[in-house]
Design an enzyme around this catalytic site. Structure first.
Site, PDB file in Angstrom:
ATOM      1  N   SER A 143       0.851  -1.185   0.000  1.00 29.78           N
ATOM      2  CA  SER A 143       0.000   0.000   0.000  1.00 29.78           C
ATOM      3  C   SER A 143       0.884   1.232   0.000  1.00 29.78           C
ATOM      4  O   SER A 143       2.043   1.190   0.441  1.00 29.78           O
ATOM      5  CB  SER A 143      -0.883  -0.005   1.250  1.00 29.78           C
ATOM      6  OG  SER A 143      -1.507   1.253   1.449  1.00 29.78           O
ATOM      7  N   TYR A 158      -2.389  -0.796  10.263  1.00 35.58           N
ATOM      8  CA  TYR A 158      -2.241  -1.034   8.825  1.00 35.58           C
ATOM      9  C   TYR A 158      -0.968  -0.375   8.296  1.00 35.58           C
ATOM     10  O   TYR A 158      -0.212  -0.975   7.529  1.00 35.58           O
ATOM     11  CB  TYR A 158      -3.468  -0.488   8.107  1.00 35.58           C
ATOM     12  CG  TYR A 158      -3.553  -0.820   6.636  1.00 35.58           C
ATOM     13  CD1 TYR A 158      -4.122  -2.016   6.208  1.00 35.58           C
ATOM     14  CD2 TYR A 158      -3.090   0.069   5.675  1.00 35.58           C
ATOM     15  CE1 TYR A 158      -4.226  -2.317   4.854  1.00 35.58           C
ATOM     16  CE2 TYR A 158      -3.195  -0.213   4.323  1.00 35.58           C
ATOM     17  CZ  TYR A 158      -3.759  -1.414   3.915  1.00 35.58           C
ATOM     18  OH  TYR A 158      -3.857  -1.702   2.577  1.00 35.58           O
TER      19      TYR A 158
END
Length: 257
Positions: free
Chosen positions: A143, A157
């Site tokens: 990501s 995350y």
């Protein structure tokens, strides 16, 4: 004959989003795709769609947090096919309560277990095969949260994706002499189901401007079709209309306070 005919590709998180798009793209190019994820119905739906399009897919239900189950699935793949050419690790999740103000130990552990420990499990297992083959490709779907801290992705995350990129590059560092390549694929905002887990899900108008799952699927295929002497260590793919640059996403987080 497709460009990937004869190749065996194992895709985790294959029932939804980026994993689904990657599986479809690889199958369309001729690869035999092994679809893994926790929800059988979603995997079977993707498998049926691949078959309808003339491709080949097999379903292996799996929770990548369970290392024993990972090893069992890999053994079945090897028993059937005798090789593993590529692992596309797209399994991942996030939680709504993701900021320091509301994250819990349980929420932290849930994200780290899947997004980092699970990625290690499937990468480590696959490397055992690929090292013997002296060949193999691993794509860890990371990501843009691996690149910078922001108010959208959340504490766990962001930490997991930073660590995932470091883990991914260590694969190249230790295994490049064996013909093994690893790519950390880092999307920005992608219009997939994971957006529903945000404290404030983006509007349909914003989602339409984001990278779409098939865009990332095409990128996975691009990586897979590179010649064996090429390693794409890290790729960033982001929307042109980038809410991170515009500040829209982070402003929403601050309004919530």
């Amino acid at each position: 004959m497709g460009t990937l005919s004869g190749k065996i590709a194992w895709i985790t998180g294959a029932g939804t989003g980026i994993g689904r798009a990657g599986a479809r793209a690889l199958a369309a190019a001729g690869a035999t795709t092994i679809l893994s994820g926790r929800r059988s119905a979603e995997l079977e739906s993707v498998s049926a769609g691949i078959a309808d399009a003339g491709g080949h897919a097999e379903v292996e239900v799996l929770d990548i947090v369970d290392r024993a189950a990972v090893d069992q699935v890999l053994k079945r793949i090897m028993d059937r096919h005798g090789q593993l050419d590529m692992l596309i690790n797209s399994a991942g999740l996030n939680v709504p309560n993701r900021r320091w103000a509301d994250i819990t130990t349980q929420a932290w552990n849930t994200v780290i277990d899947v997004d980092l420990n699970g990625a290690f499990n499937v990468s480590h297992a696959s490397l055992g095969v690929m090292r013997k083959q002296r060949d193999g490709l691993i794509v860890n779907v990371s990501s843009m949260a691996s690149q910078r801290v922001n108010g959208v992705s959340g504490t766990a995350y962001t930490a997991a994706k930073h660590a995932l990129n470091a883990m991914n590059e260590s694969i190249n560092f230790e295994n490049c002499h064996l013909g093994i390549r690893a790519c950390a694929l880092c999307p920005g905002e992608v219009a997939t189901e994971i957006l529903e887990k945000r404290p404030v899900p983006p509007s349909p108008e914003d989602r339409a401007r984001m990278v779409q799952e098939d865009d990332v699927g095409k990128t996975i295929l691009f990586i897979a079709e590179m010649p064996a002497h090429v390693c794409l260590n890290e790729i960033h793919i982001t929307p042109t209309w980038n809410r991170g640059y515009l500040g829209a996403a982070d402003r929403q987080i601050r309004r919530d306070d």
